[in-house]
Write a protein that holds these residues in place. Sequence first.
Motif, short mmCIF file in Angstrom:
data_model
loop_
_atom_site.label_atom_id
_atom_site.label_comp_id
_atom_site.label_asym_id
_atom_site.label_seq_id
_atom_site.Cartn_x
_atom_site.Cartn_y
_atom_site.Cartn_z
N ALA A 195 78.64 5.72 21.06
CA ALA A 195 77.67 5.66 22.14
C ALA A 195 76.84 4.38 22.06
O ALA A 195 76.66 3.81 20.98
N SER A 196 76.35 3.94 23.21
CA SER A 196 75.46 2.77 23.30
C SER A 196 76.06 1.55 22.61
O SER A 196 75.35 0.77 21.96
N THR A 213 78.57 1.56 26.42
CA THR A 213 79.15 2.89 26.48
C THR A 213 78.07 3.95 26.63
O THR A 213 76.93 3.77 26.20
N ASP A 214 78.46 5.08 27.23
CA ASP A 214 77.53 6.21 27.35
C ASP A 214 77.67 7.11 26.12
O ASP A 214 78.31 6.73 25.12
#
Length: 274
Positions: A195-196, A213-214
């Motif tokens: 993530a991130s 990215t989520d």
Amino acid sequence: MTYSLKQSWMLGALAGAVLVLVSNTDAHVVWVETEGTAAPDREQSVKIYFGEYGEFLREESGGRLDTIDGVTLKVMDAKRVVTELPLVKKGNFFEGVLASCKPGRYAVLAEQKVAEVQDLTKYDHGIVKPMFHARSQFACYESGRFGEREPEVAPQFDLDVVPVSKGMNLADGVTNYWPGGEIVVKVLYKGVPLASRQVIARAPIGWDKELHTDAQGIATFTPLWSGRYVLEVEHQDKTPGEFKGKPYEAMRHRATLSLDVVGRSPMDTRHGQR
């Protein structure tokens, strides 16, 4: 001056895109180039480059290309049968050739796991063991024998950028993507979504776009031009270790996904547009 709906959309997307030049010490990566569509009765050439795609830099034999001697290349067919291809160094790339293929989608997987430990302390990276991973894909296409009933793309490397959107156009036998069509990818480390995480999408004309990215490791972008795009991501695993008698503080993984973007969408084909 008036614009068509498609032209207006493209101008708006271009104006709204966050295009950045990314500065990163020793930003060299390994990436794969191959045609997006293959024929069952023809050879398929696969080339592996080392350098900086966005800077149009491809290292040469006799220079820094030699530092990734030991790179491996595998292709995996729709039934996940893996074939390893021998490589030959030619000027500024390594080349492997698949003699023939069976109808279906192929993953192309290159990896370099034996690069020497580097002291990058002055660049705030510490003492690291470089790891390079590179992915692409092509479709072995034969009219009437190609379908979409294939396994979902699964991660193959410790750090992997996996295509989620298929970019399929069965009418033309094309499995590439098109300008204006959203591309979705997933970034994973040892099978776990990151993530991130910053992902850099490098366009064929030298422009870069920064993505993130989520929570599920998903990133998306919309290509604006035809040509090959290379997506890059980096991750440091700060587990210390030793390689060939030299200790390191972290493994520095760099992964790429290269995708071809063609000039028209399946909708254009369906409506007879050119």
